[in-house]
Write a protein that holds these residues in place. Structure first.
Motif, PDB file in Angstrom:
ATOM      1  N   UNK A 291      32.108  70.428  36.269  1.00  0.00           N
ATOM      2  CA  UNK A 291      32.138  68.972  36.312  1.00  0.00           C
ATOM      3  C   UNK A 291      33.557  68.412  36.386  1.00  0.00           C
ATOM      4  N   UNK A 292      34.443  68.873  35.542  1.00  0.00           N
ATOM      5  CA  UNK A 292      35.809  68.333  35.516  1.00  0.00           C
ATOM      6  C   UNK A 292      36.514  68.554  36.847  1.00  0.00           C
ATOM      7  N   UNK A 293      36.316  69.728  37.425  1.00  0.00           N
ATOM      8  CA  UNK A 293      36.933  70.010  38.729  1.00  0.00           C
ATOM      9  C   UNK A 293      36.344  69.101  39.812  1.00  0.00           C
ATOM     10  N   UNK A 294      35.033  68.914  39.773  1.00  0.00           N
ATOM     11  CA  UNK A 294      34.386  68.048  40.758  1.00  0.00           C
ATOM     12  C   UNK A 294      34.887  66.615  40.644  1.00  0.00           C
ATOM     13  N   UNK A 295      35.013  66.127  39.424  1.00  0.00           N
ATOM     14  CA  UNK A 295      35.502  64.757  39.208  1.00  0.00           C
ATOM     15  C   UNK A 295      36.929  64.624  39.706  1.00  0.00           C
ATOM     16  N   UNK A 296      37.729  65.639  39.485  1.00  0.00           N
ATOM     17  CA  UNK A 296      39.111  65.588  39.965  1.00  0.00           C
ATOM     18  C   UNK A 296      39.163  65.506  41.493  1.00  0.00           C
ATOM     19  N   UNK A 297      38.175  66.082  42.161  1.00  0.00           N
ATOM     20  CA  UNK A 297      38.161  66.097  43.623  1.00  0.00           C
ATOM     21  C   UNK A 297      37.640  64.797  44.224  1.00  0.00           C
ATOM     22  N   UNK A 298      36.546  64.267  43.681  1.00  0.00           N
ATOM     23  CA  UNK A 298      35.884  63.139  44.344  1.00  0.00           C
ATOM     24  C   UNK A 298      35.750  61.908  43.460  1.00  0.00           C
ATOM     25  N   UNK A 299      36.146  62.000  42.202  1.00  0.00           N
ATOM     26  CA  UNK A 299      35.996  60.877  41.284  1.00  0.00           C
ATOM     27  C   UNK A 299      34.673  60.955  40.532  1.00  0.00           C
ATOM     28  N   UNK A 300      34.658  60.336  39.350  1.00  0.00           N
ATOM     29  CA  UNK A 300      33.465  60.447  38.504  1.00  0.00           C
ATOM     30  C   UNK A 300      32.262  59.741  39.108  1.00  0.00           C
ATOM     31  N   UNK A 301      32.475  58.604  39.754  1.00  0.00           N
ATOM     32  CA  UNK A 301      31.328  57.872  40.292  1.00  0.00           C
ATOM     33  C   UNK A 301      30.599  58.681  41.357  1.00  0.00           C
ATOM     34  N   UNK A 302      31.338  59.291  42.268  1.00  0.00           N
ATOM     35  CA  UNK A 302      30.672  60.058  43.329  1.00  0.00           C
ATOM     36  C   UNK A 302      30.017  61.317  42.758  1.00  0.00           C
TER      37      UNK A 302
ATOM     38  N   UNK B  87      28.688  61.482  39.893  1.00  0.00           N
ATOM     39  CA  UNK B  87      27.456  60.972  39.286  1.00  0.00           C
ATOM     40  C   UNK B  87      26.370  60.746  40.342  1.00  0.00           C
ATOM     41  N   UNK B  88      26.759  60.247  41.521  1.00  0.00           N
ATOM     42  CA  UNK B  88      25.784  60.075  42.604  1.00  0.00           C
ATOM     43  C   UNK B  88      25.089  61.394  42.905  1.00  0.00           C
ATOM     44  N   UNK B  89      25.883  62.442  43.055  1.00  0.00           N
ATOM     45  CA  UNK B  89      25.308  63.739  43.432  1.00  0.00           C
ATOM     46  C   UNK B  89      24.437  64.314  42.306  1.00  0.00           C
ATOM     47  N   UNK B  90      24.887  64.159  41.077  1.00  0.00           N
ATOM     48  CA  UNK B  90      24.098  64.693  39.958  1.00  0.00           C
ATOM     49  C   UNK B  90      22.747  63.997  39.865  1.00  0.00           C
ATOM     50  N   UNK B  91      22.745  62.679  39.978  1.00  0.00           N
ATOM     51  CA  UNK B  91      21.498  61.936  39.850  1.00  0.00           C
ATOM     52  C   UNK B  91      20.572  62.204  41.024  1.00  0.00           C
ATOM     53  N   UNK B  92      21.101  62.178  42.247  1.00  0.00           N
ATOM     54  CA  UNK B  92      20.220  62.341  43.401  1.00  0.00           C
ATOM     55  C   UNK B  92      19.640  63.747  43.474  1.00  0.00           C
ATOM     56  N   UNK B  93      20.416  64.760  43.131  1.00  0.00           N
ATOM     57  CA  UNK B  93      19.882  66.122  43.190  1.00  0.00           C
ATOM     58  C   UNK B  93      18.846  66.364  42.095  1.00  0.00           C
TER      59      UNK B  93
END
Length: 449
Positions: free
Chosen positions: A375-386, A388-394
């Motif tokens: 999660x932390x690496x993903x947030x660093x790459x695309x930001x927390x909001x995006x 969150x989009x991927x986590x919720x939609x998947x």
């Protein structure tokens, strides 16, 4: 000691807790909500047990008032006004019935307005998170399709590596054996597609992979069956990485990856065409044109396999839906019967239909686990909001496949020759058996960067 006059003390009433204030609001909007709701002041409402939804700000309620239903919930979650504690799949499964009921009718309006005033939720609509897509141009025009594909796929290859794992395959895997890793299951899916298309029957067949993504299907077909492959995508980031992966796999001489819309592929002939996770972007109004165009590229006895998410009766991902605004703008899920009919109208003989619904639920659970683990690496790459989009939609998609609200089908068609010959095998033996899976160790150098 100084004391207040009795009259003053009795005239003052304590402020209601957030839970007391929004109780009528929950009863009006979602009377059967099956989650525990924890509010910004620590008080709780809703169910006494189960998944916990934390409403961190009154802004979440304002978003719901202006966009009742999944869009308002999605905006609040993406913006960080709402959090989910515990298993996100359980929370989504519990919220789905409530989300369908989030409607404000005349009977609920008075209770909603009163409750909203008590907590300060009345006000102008808040701007949606900037990750919300607002494509311009005619629906499914070349320009608009390029915008929506870029919105979803040009998030960054490093982010997709986190979510998808080493196979870099963004479609339903096939867990032919329950012990398979995600990489093994994606190889199993690719191999099943190759064999349904008959690529194993003779080396050197020419394959068109429409919407080729990061090239995994194309590379698999070239490496395992020596197919000569043309992959097309309109995502520049996908094209660039797919080309490099083909070079790294040693199969760049067997094909090419083009930055090209499928509508611009003309005057060529292919023995086989794979369309994996592509027709959802085409839409019902253009599906006949889609299959007619692809059928026109097939050689006699050539085969087309369409692998796509479906929904009974069809489903458009509209502008009031979370998926339509944040995930797949302009997307549309066809009923599998409509896909079969469209392929037949294009002159193809449909020879096989297979559902992989449970496999997609499992695939999505793998992707969510990958995202949460990094999660932390993903947030660093695309930001927390995006993220969150991927986590919720998947997570929501996984629940949809598990409860049957969503399905996915592979539909195989063949272009008969002038004498009616199909070249199809007499039975499914040899393509639909579990022993066709390719162990990960046999394709590791091909599919892993």
């Amino acid at each position: 000691m100084i004391t207040e006059p009795t009259s003053n003390r009795t005239a003052r009433t304590p402020s209601p807790s957030a839970a007391d204030a929004i109780g009528p609001l929950l009863d009006a909007l979602a009377p059967n909500i099956a989650v525990r709701v924890e509010l910004w002041d620590g008080t709780t409402a809703g169910a006494s047990s189960g998944p916990t939804v934390r409403i961190r700000s009154v802004d979440a309620l304002r978003r719901l008032l202006w966009a009742p239903g999944e869009l308002g919930v999605g905006r609040a979650y993406v913006a960080g006004d709402v959090d989910i504690d515990g298993d996100i799949f359980d929370a989504v499964a519990a919220l789905r019935p409530a989300g369908a009921q989030l409607r404000v009718g005349p009977r609920q309006l008075a209770a909603v307005v009163t409750a909203a005033k008590r907590v300060g939720a009345i006000g102008r609509p808040l701007p949606p998170p900037p990750e919300e897509a607002r494509p311009k141009g005619g629906l499914h025009s070349l320009r608009r399709d390029a915008q929506v594909i870029s919105h979803h796929y040009d998030v960054g290859n490093d982010f997709y590596r986190i979510v998808l794992g080493p196979s870099m395959t963004y479609s339903c895997a096939r867990f032919a054996d329950p012990t398979m890793t995600l990489a093994d299951a994606q190889a199993s899916k690719h191999d099943l597609v190759c064999r349904k298309l008959g690529l194993h029957e003779r080396p050197g067949m020419r394959l068109l992979d429409v919407g080729c993504g990061w090239g995994s299907m194309a590379i698999h077909a070239a490496a395992r069956y020596r197919a000569r492959v043309v992959g097309v995508t309109i995502s520049r980031e996908q094209r660039d990485l797919a080309q490099q992966r083909a070079v790294d796999a040693g199969v760049a001489d067997l094909g090419e990856i083009r930055l090209q819309d499928y509508r611009d592929v003309r005057g060529e002939r292919f023995d086989a065409i794979s369309s994996i996770g592509m027709s959802e972007h085409v839409g019902s109004s253009r599906i006949d044109e889609y299959f007619a165009g692809l059928a026109g590229l097939l050689a006699p006895r050539g085969r087309l396999l369409n692998h796509a998410i479906s929904a009974v009766g069809g489903s458009k991902l509209g502008r009031r839906s979370f998926m339509g605004r944040y995930v797949f703008p302009d997307g549309e899920l066809l009923d599998v019967a409509d896909t079969v009919a469209a392929m037949q109208r294009a002159g193809l003989e449909v020879r096989d239909v297979e559902s992989l619904r449970e496999h997609y639920a499992r695939t999505l659970r793998h992707w969510v686990a990958n995202l949460e683990k990094s999660w932390d690496e993903a947030v660093a790459l695309v930001g927390e909001r995006r993220a969150r989009v991927w986590r919720l939609y998947m997570a929501a998609s996984a629940v949809g496949f598990e409860d049957g609200g969503l399905a996915i089908h592979q539909v195989l068609g063949v272009a008969r020759d002038t004498e009616g010959g199909s070249g199809m095998p007499a039975t499914r033996d040899g393509w639909a058996t579990t022993d066709t899976a390719v162990p990960a160790e046999n394709h590791r150098s091909v599919l892993v960067d």
